[in-house]
Write an enzyme that holds these catalytic residues in place. Structure first.
Site, mmCIF file in Angstrom:
data_model
loop_
_atom_site.group_PDB
_atom_site.id
_atom_site.type_symbol
_atom_site.label_atom_id
_atom_site.label_comp_id
_atom_site.label_asym_id
_atom_site.label_seq_id
_atom_site.Cartn_x
_atom_site.Cartn_y
_atom_site.Cartn_z
ATOM 1 N N TYR A 137 0.792 -1.230 0.000
ATOM 2 C CA TYR A 137 0.000 0.000 0.000
ATOM 3 C C TYR A 137 0.828 1.287 0.000
ATOM 4 O O TYR A 137 0.750 2.063 -0.949
ATOM 5 C CB TYR A 137 -0.948 0.008 1.214
ATOM 6 C CG TYR A 137 -1.959 -1.117 1.120
ATOM 7 C CD1 TYR A 137 -2.929 -1.118 0.122
ATOM 8 C CD2 TYR A 137 -1.906 -2.197 1.990
ATOM 9 C CE1 TYR A 137 -3.829 -2.168 0.003
ATOM 10 C CE2 TYR A 137 -2.805 -3.246 1.879
ATOM 11 C CZ TYR A 137 -3.757 -3.225 0.879
ATOM 12 O OH TYR A 137 -4.635 -4.256 0.745
ATOM 13 N N PRO A 192 -11.143 -1.155 -1.912
ATOM 14 C CA PRO A 192 -12.245 -2.059 -2.237
ATOM 15 C C PRO A 192 -13.573 -1.450 -1.777
ATOM 16 O O PRO A 192 -13.583 -0.517 -0.969
ATOM 17 C CB PRO A 192 -11.927 -3.304 -1.392
ATOM 18 C CG PRO A 192 -11.198 -2.773 -0.212
ATOM 19 C CD PRO A 192 -10.467 -1.530 -0.654
ATOM 20 N N HIS A 217 -7.648 0.639 2.076
ATOM 21 C CA HIS A 217 -7.399 -0.761 2.402
ATOM 22 C C HIS A 217 -6.240 -0.994 3.376
ATOM 23 O O HIS A 217 -6.115 -2.068 3.956
ATOM 24 C CB HIS A 217 -7.085 -1.488 1.078
ATOM 25 C CG HIS A 217 -7.438 -2.929 1.047
ATOM 26 N ND1 HIS A 217 -7.556 -3.697 2.173
ATOM 27 C CD2 HIS A 217 -7.704 -3.763 0.008
ATOM 28 C CE1 HIS A 217 -7.870 -4.937 1.839
ATOM 29 N NE2 HIS A 217 -7.969 -5.000 0.525
ATOM 30 N N SER A 257 -5.478 -15.439 4.285
ATOM 31 C CA SER A 257 -5.360 -14.774 5.582
ATOM 32 C C SER A 257 -4.263 -15.418 6.423
ATOM 33 O O SER A 257 -4.193 -16.640 6.531
ATOM 34 C CB SER A 257 -6.700 -14.883 6.308
ATOM 35 O OG SER A 257 -6.545 -14.397 7.611
ATOM 36 N N SER A 309 -9.774 -12.856 -4.879
ATOM 37 C CA SER A 309 -9.958 -12.917 -3.431
ATOM 38 C C SER A 309 -11.354 -13.404 -3.101
ATOM 39 O O SER A 309 -12.330 -12.977 -3.718
ATOM 40 C CB SER A 309 -9.753 -11.512 -2.854
ATOM 41 O OG SER A 309 -9.759 -11.573 -1.467
ATOM 42 N N GLN A 310 -11.399 -14.304 -2.105
ATOM 43 C CA GLN A 310 -12.715 -14.727 -1.638
ATOM 44 C C GLN A 310 -13.142 -13.785 -0.503
ATOM 45 O O GLN A 310 -12.418 -13.637 0.478
ATOM 46 C CB GLN A 310 -12.669 -16.168 -1.096
ATOM 47 C CG GLN A 310 -14.039 -16.605 -0.652
ATOM 48 C CD GLN A 310 -14.128 -17.937 0.081
ATOM 49 O OE1 GLN A 310 -14.935 -18.079 0.986
ATOM 50 N NE2 GLN A 310 -13.344 -18.917 -0.307
#
Ligand code: COA
Length: 619
Positions: A65, A78, A303, A419, A519-520
């Site tokens: 980032y 997002p 984010h 994660s 991404s889930q």
């Protein structure tokens, strides 16, 4: 080190040309030689891991980032799209906003009193407690633009400086103090303040220029402009108030767009540009809620302080709060004599006007370029996949690879967020989904479709699913490759070493260009997440598996001749149907999922082996 080299080899061999591969192989072998650069850097990283909570966190935050220079809307922030609301009139939408703000204050109380229950992992390796730190950064953070690197400002939780929110309406910014005469505003007070703000915003004589646009610009451009702004005390004060707020609430006018899933997602990601709601935003603020008069509602988030999963937990709380707890308007006693809301003022000059115009144009280009398609695949959902004794996430990842191969005739470096909240301050590592096994499967479903039997195809599907499941387990248990390499690269710079060749090699550079960024983000309440592609010729694909359907938000850029979100969705749809047909005709679900898990454990040693560089697990 040798083992990691082999894993890396597995990841890239089938994605690069043979000649390039041989070149990379010799660079990597040299790097990994006993007593070589790799060993030295690994030692340094181990030293760092002893003295820090999480050896990769700062490197990762900068790389992912703070060092990134692209504009936040589309490229980084997002969005979570709430169900479309049916407001009868303007007042109804303000009541919704007041109820939402009341919910935020309730949630904030749980954060401040550390009363949030600890999360536990679900799915693969379920039942481990997860680090909760991201929750404590939802409302007290701000991404300050910098000329080379942004800063994630963190205010002390529960600080009295943070007792206000910012309300955006018609590109104007208002301050709503939440504590008046030592009393926290009640919902009806909040509504009454919102109504006053709307009235003030309608007064065209007092209207201020659309300064929110500046936050939609490239990070360096915005940092340069901010340096100009803060020369004036009026601007300095307005910025200081915004930078310390709890959250931003954007009251949007109707956009005039047809209200479908895709258009709602677009409005969340970029506001439709300066002619629509794009200036009615402050993109640096991590929590920014949007309440549109036409029922288009959601959040768009900076984010860097938290992941989508934490955002889901917070927004689901708010949705449940709003449906489960009736609005208190009309019943609570009000704080008497509420002060008039404050409009934030800006001092502008012809130079600043020029900068605003340039920001508006750049945002408009981004808006025109974004190609978005939100698609609900309704033929089946994750329950069908579970019945096949396959991991739904692995299955969906394989289907995304199949779609990409169908469209492009090749596989590319792919990112799937995994994660790592099992570790203190853990954020995410990468599951590299374009495995050799998946390549073999997608070829079986395309190029070799007619020459291979169904039993060979289902065998290859199982190989692909198992490989994907293995990579997932490796990544979530701290055995991912990407964070480790990032750590080695960054520590080489910290000790002022010339950048090792392994990190300037074409293969390394290409393997970090995620043409497919996936991404889930699952939800238990009706809503969905979306984000933009991370490279100009790439796709962003966020998916939300539900019991009987799968929701996909696919983005790409019109500017690329290699991508089309609609074409990708079509290929995905077809592939998912063919995969189901293959399972129906040929799959003999293995007696239990444990078989797959055992295979995973055997090949990875997950759970029995420490990560290559120790990470501090949660106690
Ligand atoms: N047979 C039958 N069922 C299976 C199975 C199998 N072989 N493998 C898994 N399942 C079940 C799981 O038990 C789980 O059941 P549940 O729905 O009752 O909980 C379900 O299928 C989902 O498991 P799976 O599809 O394997 O995925 P997962 O939940 O383990 O998720 C990741 C995998 C990588 C998505 C997850 O570990 C993760 O990291 N998520 C965070 C991603 C993230 O950070 N996103 C936001 C970025 S901003």
């Amino acid at each position: 080190m040798r083992e990691r080299e082999r894993e890396r080899e597995r990841d890239i061999k089938h994605l690069v040309k043979e000649e390039q591969y041989q070149k990379t192989k010799s660079i990597v072998e040299k790097f990994g030689e006993p007593g070589g650069t790799g060993e030295l850097l690994q030692e340094k990283l181990l030293e760092k891991s002893i003295n820090t909570h999480n050896w990769v966190y700062d490197y990762w935050l900068d790389d992912m980032y703070l060092n990134q220079r692209l504009a936040l809307p589309v490229n980084s922030n997002p969005a979570m799209v709430f169900p479309k609301q049916d407001f009868r009139d303007h007042k109804d939408s303000l009541k919704f906003a007041a109820h939402l703000i009341t919910g935020v204050l309730e949630y904030k109380k749980h954060i401040d009193t550390r009363a949030l229950p600890v999360d536990f992992s679900r799915g693969q390796l379920a039942g481990t407690p997860l680090c909760m730190k991201q929750y404590y950064r939802l409302f007290n953070t701000y991404r300050l633009p910098g000329l080379k690197r942004d800063t994630l400002v963190i205010h002390e939780t529960g600080s009295t400086e943070q007792e206000h929110i910012i309300v955006a309406c018609k590109n104007q910014f208002f301050v709503m103090d939440l504590v008046v005469k030592e009393k926290t505003l009640k919902e009806m007070d909040i509504l009454s303040q919102l109504e006053k703000m709307v009235k003030m915003a309608e007064n065209t004589e007092e209207r201020q220029p659309p300064f929110g646009l500046l936050t939609s610009d490239g990070r360096t451009e915005w940092a340069q402009t901010r340096d100009v702004l803060i020369k004036d005390s009026v601007n300095r004060e307005s910025l200081a108030v915004i930078e310390k707020c709890l959250c931003v609430v954007c009251l949007d006018d109707p956009s005039g767009m047809e209200v479908g899933d895709t258009s709602r997602a677009l409005l969340m990601l970029h506001g439709g540009g300066h002619e629509k709601m794009g200036a009615n935003r402050w993109y640096d603020k991590p929590m920014q809620f949007v309440v549109g008069e036409d029922g288009v509602c959601g959040t768009v988030c900076e984010h860097s302080p938290f992941e989508g999963i934490v955002l889901v937990a917070c927004t689901e709380y708010l949705m449940k709060f709003m449906t489960g707890s009736p609005s208190k308007i009309g019943r609570a006693t009000s704080v008497s004599e509420l002060p008039a809301p404050r409009r934030l003022l800006w001092k502008t000059t012809p130079h600043i006007q020029g900068l605003l115009k340039a920001s508006a144009e750049r945002l408009q280009r981004l808006v025109r370029d974004l190609d978005m398609d939100v698609h609900k695949f309704e033929v089946y959902g994750k329950e069908f996949i579970k019945k096949q004794k396959m991991s739904p996430d692995a299955y969906i990842q394989v289907s995304l690879q199949l779609a990409f191969y169908r469209c492009n005739g090749r596989l590319v470096s792919t990112y799937e967020s995994a994660s790592i909240r099992r570790f203190h301050e853990g954020r995410v590592d990468n599951i590299r989904s374009a495995t050799p096994e998946t390549l073999a499967f997608v070829k079986a479903m395309t190029d070799e479709k007619t020459s291979l039997s169904d039993s060979e195809k289902i065998k290859r599907l199982w190989d692909a699913i198992n490989a994907q499941t293995n990579s997932t387990i490796a990544a979530i248990t701290g055995m991912g490759i990407d964070n480790h390499l990032l750590g080695l690269r960054e520590i080489s710079q910290e000790i002022h070493m010339e950048m090792p060749e392994i990190f300037t090699d074409e293969t390394y550079v290409a393997s970090n260009q995620f043409i497919l960024s996936t991404s889930q983000v699952p939800t238990t309440v009706e809503m969905f997440c979306c984000y933009g592609p991370v490279v100009p010729n790439g796709y962003g694909c966020c998916y939300n598996p539900q019991a009987d359907h799968l929701l996909f938000s696919v983005t790409s850029f019109h500017g690329s001749t290699e991508t089309s979100s609609a074409v990708f969705i079509k290929a995905l749809d077809e592939g998912l149907v063919e995969m189901r047909d293959l399972c129906k005709t040929s799959n003999k679900p293995q007696s239990n999922a444990a078989a797959a898990s055992k295979a995973v454990e055997k090949s990875q040693g997950a759970g029995s082996k420490p990560p290559s560089t120790p990470q501090k697990t949660l106690k």
